[in-house]
Enzyme design. Structure first.
Site, short mmCIF file in Angstrom:
data_model
loop_
_atom_site.label_atom_id
_atom_site.label_comp_id
_atom_site.label_asym_id
_atom_site.label_seq_id
_atom_site.Cartn_x
_atom_site.Cartn_y
_atom_site.Cartn_z
N PHE A 218 1.20 -1.48 -0.24
CA PHE A 218 -0.14 -0.03 -0.09
C PHE A 218 0.59 0.94 -0.43
CE2 PHE A 218 -2.45 3.30 1.24
CZ PHE A 218 -3.30 3.33 1.01
N ASP A 327 9.70 3.01 1.92
CA ASP A 327 8.28 4.19 2.19
C ASP A 327 7.77 3.60 3.88
OD1 ASP A 327 5.66 5.09 2.83
OD2 ASP A 327 4.64 4.35 0.75
N LYS A 358 2.65 10.53 7.84
CA LYS A 358 1.70 10.68 9.46
C LYS A 358 2.51 10.78 11.00
CE LYS A 358 -0.74 6.14 7.67
NZ LYS A 358 -1.72 5.46 7.67
N THR A 382 1.91 24.10 -4.31
CA THR A 382 1.72 24.89 -3.90
C THR A 382 2.00 25.27 -2.48
OG1 THR A 382 -0.82 25.71 -5.49
CG2 THR A 382 -0.75 26.74 -3.26
C1 LIG Z 1 2.53 2.95 3.92
C2 LIG Z 1 1.23 3.89 3.17
N1 LIG Z 1 2.38 4.83 2.52
C3 LIG Z 1 1.16 5.62 1.92
C4 LIG Z 1 0.17 5.57 3.00
C5 LIG Z 1 -0.70 7.11 2.18
O1 LIG Z 1 -0.54 7.96 2.50
P1 LIG Z 1 -1.91 8.71 3.13
O2 LIG Z 1 -3.51 8.08 3.21
O3 LIG Z 1 -1.23 10.10 3.53
O4 LIG Z 1 -2.26 9.55 1.18
C6 LIG Z 1 0.01 5.37 3.74
C7 LIG Z 1 -1.48 5.34 4.31
O5 LIG Z 1 -1.75 4.71 4.76
C8 LIG Z 1 1.12 3.70 4.02
O6 LIG Z 1 0.34 2.99 4.73
#
Ligand SMILES: Cc1ncc(COP(=O)(O)O)c(C=O)c1O
Length: 501
Positions: A218, A327, A358, A382
């Site tokens: 994800f 990530d 987060k 922006t």
């Molecule tokens: C590992 C990871 N990457 C990206 C995201 C996406 O973040 P956002 O919901 O702030 O767009 C999440 C969201 O849960 C995540 O857990």
């Protein structure tokens, strides 16, 4: 503990046991029993079903303008404090999910509130700049003092952004831009054909490059990030996407210590496929410019991979001239007991890119210097971040340091994981595969239905938890979650498991 649990079946025995434990821990760990946030509720308190009548009314009102299928309750953010989320119906929940893992210090932390007494900070909140064009006088200092101060080792460039998805989205662009620069050589300008073809989404200006991701991953819901997200179809269906390579992420057998060889073979099998995909996509004319991976696949089910897997993955990326993006949107900011989860992996060299959001309060990404774009406006929008959120992050980092929260995470996490492992022994038909690092933990249930049932029952007992993947319950408490909170959580979880047996 399994034996102790058996002797604690009667309420009286349990009360005596808890009282004795409290006295012992009260004597030995006075500091830990006192909450890190003063005035925090002593425990959960449930007044009615959740959602209660006030939440239901507000859901009905919001439904007129929005789909509210995901709304669990309406919160009272004035009353919520520390590890406790209070809803509009007065229910007090011990929150081990913390707004999808995004509240490092829980609710209304006094230090964060105090930052708003400073008039400079208030003006920073009020005057949100277009950072790429009109940064404030102290922006560079803040970037150094706050964000660079906790930068992953070896990453000297930084771009702030808004959310996790847009951080990944822009990090992907950064990788493609870097990859093409390396292909072109440093001093070659864009050709007229490139300039014209990119305007109509055609190569060579819009090149046929790809980014490798993993099944179960994800990385967000914006279009580019979504192309690398593979956790649930509902996130993706009906949205056009790229033909980019998707590799298998290791699926381990638990307990890890009993399945070392099988899990090593699993790593090997997945890495072979990564190598094959590089070849396959090169043959297709879609060179793989980078690999994106979570250090622990979070939304996809808290799937772990070994440090050796990550080390070898980095070697394969390097061999193929591709960038490795880790990530850390969900894992970053301390919940694994280190600031960045990939610090657990002992990589040969720093990853090329690390994205965050987060718990870090704002999104962004660190890169090796070489990946910093050479021209203006190539990675731009922006706001490009938010100095107000950097003030909050500075407050968060100050508290992490002052209260030594990374070690609190480790101690509380050890207790939680031990408890979860005892549950899988005591209730093997209900739960299994307890795992994780720090307080970033999960346990699998025997089925999706059972998982949803347990999460629902936990809520009725005053615990706000969350699911991930098909069958996992994930724990994402704040960094101020202490051992006595772990005791409450484990006690309620055990009650639920006993009642479910
Ligand atoms: C590992 C990871 N990457 C990206 C995201 C996406 O973040 P956002 O919901 O702030 O767009 C999440 C969201 O849960 C995540 O857990």
């Amino acid at each position: 503990m399994a034996n102790i649990s058996n002797t604690l079946r009667t309420p009286l025995a349990r009360m005596k046991f808890s009282a004795r434990k409290l006295v012992i821990s009260g004597m030995q760990h006075l500091r830990l029993i006192s909450s890190l946030v003063q005035g925090e509720p002593k425990g959960p308190e449930i007044k009615c079903d959740i959602p209660g009548p006030k939440s239901k009314q507000l859901i009905t009102e919001l439904s007129v303008i929005q789909n509210t299928g995901s709304v669990q309750l309406f919160a009272d953010y004035d009353k919520s404090l520390g590890n406790y989320l209070v809803d509009v119906d007065g229910n007090v929940l011990l929150d081990v999910y913390t707004q999808i893992s995004s509240m490092p210090l829980g609710y209304n932390h006094p230090h964060l509130l105090s930052l708003l007494k400073d008039s400079h900070n208030v003006k920073t909140f009020v005057n949100r700049p277009a950072l790429g064009v009109f940064p404030g006088a102290d922006w560079t200092t803040k970037m150094h003092d706050v964000l660079m101060n906790v930068a992953p080792q070896g990453l000297s460039a930084l771009q702030t952004m808004m959310c996790g998805s847009c951080s990944n989205e822009n990090a992907y662009k950064t990788i493609f831009i870097w990859y093409r620069r390396v292909q072109r050589g440093e001093n070659i300008d864009f050709t007229r054909v490139e300039q014209e073809s990119c305007m109509v989404n055609q190569p060579p200006g819009a090149p046929d490059l790809s980014l490798m991701s993993f099944h179960g991953a994800f990385h967000g819901r914006t279009l580019g990030a979504l192309a690398t997200t593979h956790s649930k179809y509902i996130h993706k269906i009906d949205v056009p996407s790229f033909d980019w390579p998707i590799a298998p992420f290791p699926k381990y057998k638990y307990p890890l210590e009993n399945h070392v060889q099988e899990n090593q073979a699993e790593d090997k099998k997945c890495l072979e496929q990564v190598e094959d995909l590089f070849q396959k996509y090169e043959k297709k004319g879609k060179n793989v410019a980078g690999i994106v991976i979570e250090p622990i696949q979070s939304e996809g089910g808290d799937n772990e991979a070994s440090p050796e897997f990550f080390q070898n993955l980095q070697r394969i990326a390097k061999k193929n001239g591709a960038a490795l993006l880790i990530d850390e949107v969900q894992t970053g900011g301390g919940p694994t007991g280190k600031m960045w989860c990939h610090e657990h992996f002992n990589l040969d060299s720093p990853p090329d890119v690390v994205t965050f959001s987060k718990k870090m309060q704002l999104g962004g990404f660190y890169t090796r210097d070489e990946l910093k774009p050479q021209q203006a406006y190539r990675v731009f929008n922006t706001w490009m971040g938010d100095p107000g959120k950097v003030i909050l992050l500075q407050g968060v980092l100050d508290v992490i340091k002052k209260e030594n929260l990374l070690s609190v995470v480790q101690t509380s996490g050890d207790k939680l994981l031990k408890g979860l492992k005892e549950f899988q022994q005591e209730f093997p038909s209900l739960v299994n595969s307890a795992r994780g690092r720090g307080t970033f933990l999960a346990i699998n249930c025997a089925s999706s239905q059972l998982r949803d049932e347990i999460v629902g029952k936990l809520k009725k007992k005053g615990i706000q938890s969350g699911g991930c993947g098909e069958v996992a319950i994930r724990l994402r408490p704040a960094l101020i979650f202490q051992e006595h909170h772990a005791d409450i959580f484990l006690d309620r979880f055990r009650q639920v498991l006993l009642a479910t047996k």
